[in-house]
Enzyme design. Structure first.
Site, short mmCIF file in Angstrom:
data_model
loop_
_atom_site.label_atom_id
_atom_site.label_comp_id
_atom_site.label_asym_id
_atom_site.label_seq_id
_atom_site.Cartn_x
_atom_site.Cartn_y
_atom_site.Cartn_z
N LYS A 121 79.22 -7.45 36.28
CA LYS A 121 79.23 -8.88 35.51
C LYS A 121 80.47 -9.54 35.11
O LYS A 121 80.67 -10.50 35.09
CB LYS A 121 78.21 -8.45 34.39
CG LYS A 121 77.86 -9.76 33.35
CD LYS A 121 77.82 -9.42 32.13
CE LYS A 121 78.16 -10.54 31.31
NZ LYS A 121 78.03 -10.27 29.76
N ASP A 139 73.73 -12.03 32.26
CA ASP A 139 73.97 -11.33 31.14
C ASP A 139 72.22 -11.27 30.31
O ASP A 139 71.30 -11.59 31.16
CB ASP A 139 74.40 -12.30 30.04
CG ASP A 139 73.78 -13.45 29.52
OD1 ASP A 139 72.88 -13.97 30.28
OD2 ASP A 139 74.21 -14.08 28.64
#
Length: 217
Positions: A121, A139
């Protein structure tokens, strides 16, 4: 609506609602963005933006950061949480950038993910926001809304990323992931909307009622 129709509707509406997609984390360059994203793990962007000015006054390049003690880094970033682990990662990755990448943040997923404290991420955010490479960082807001909007089954963030990349045009990924985050924070929060309250949930599922499940499509 089918899943593809919902995706197209969201793409259009989110672009109308958020034509500008500023990066929420204050930064000056790829290195300061990388550090800010690392600090944002289990911490709000607001808190990170409160902490990074003091950190970047201490050091804002890999060369300078590798000379700062881990203890001094930890003291500055303590409000972000997980400071022992994050301070070690910032110190180590700064040294690696200097020794292995000529002091530059690499524009490469594999090289980024090889750095201490940098997962997929974080690497995706840096690639998208620092280098403009199409990516779809997932997220908690995106993971939650993709499931709520029935764009993904929500089994894990990897599956969510895969599903979203299939549904949306590649040229929209970088802006869209921020637009979804902005919308999730402002309108479709975990407690503020149960899939029946916010404007996009109502548009996508007009027959959905609070407490009543809707058959999947």
């Amino acid at each position: 609506m089918t899943k593809a129709e919902r995706a197209a509707h969201l793409d259009r509406r989110l672009d109308e609602m958020y034509p500008e997609t500023p990066v929420p984390l204050d930064h000056r360059d790829p290195f300061t963005l990388l550090v800010a994203v690392l600090l944002s793990a289990q911490c709000t962007d607001v808190r990170v933006n409160q902490v990074t000015p003091a950190l970047f006054e201490l050091a804002d390049t890999p060369e300078a950061m590798m000379e700062v003690s881990v203890e001094d880094i930890r003291e500055v970033i303590r409000p972000c949480g997980l400071s022992p682990r994050k301070s070690q990662a910032i110190s180590k990755l700064s040294r690696i950038l200097v020794e292995s990448h000529a002091g530059e943040v690499p524009c490469d997923f594999a090289a980024l993910e090889a750095l201490p404290g940098v997962g997929h991420k974080t690497a995706s955010v840096v690639m998208a926001q620092a280098f403009g490479v199409p990516a779809f960082p997932v997220d908690t807001h995106i993971h939650r809304l993709a499931q709520r909007w029935k764009l993904s089954d929500g089994r894990n963030v990897e599956r969510t990323e895969f599903d979203l990349k299939r549904l949306f045009p590649k040229e929209r990924w970088n802006a869209l992931h921020l637009q979804i985050i902005f919308y999730g924070r402002e309108h479709c929060t975990a407690r503020g909307c149960d899939g029946t309250v916010c404007v996009l949930c109502r548009e996508l599922f007009p027959r959905r009622r609070q407490g009543v499940s809707v058959k999947k499509t």
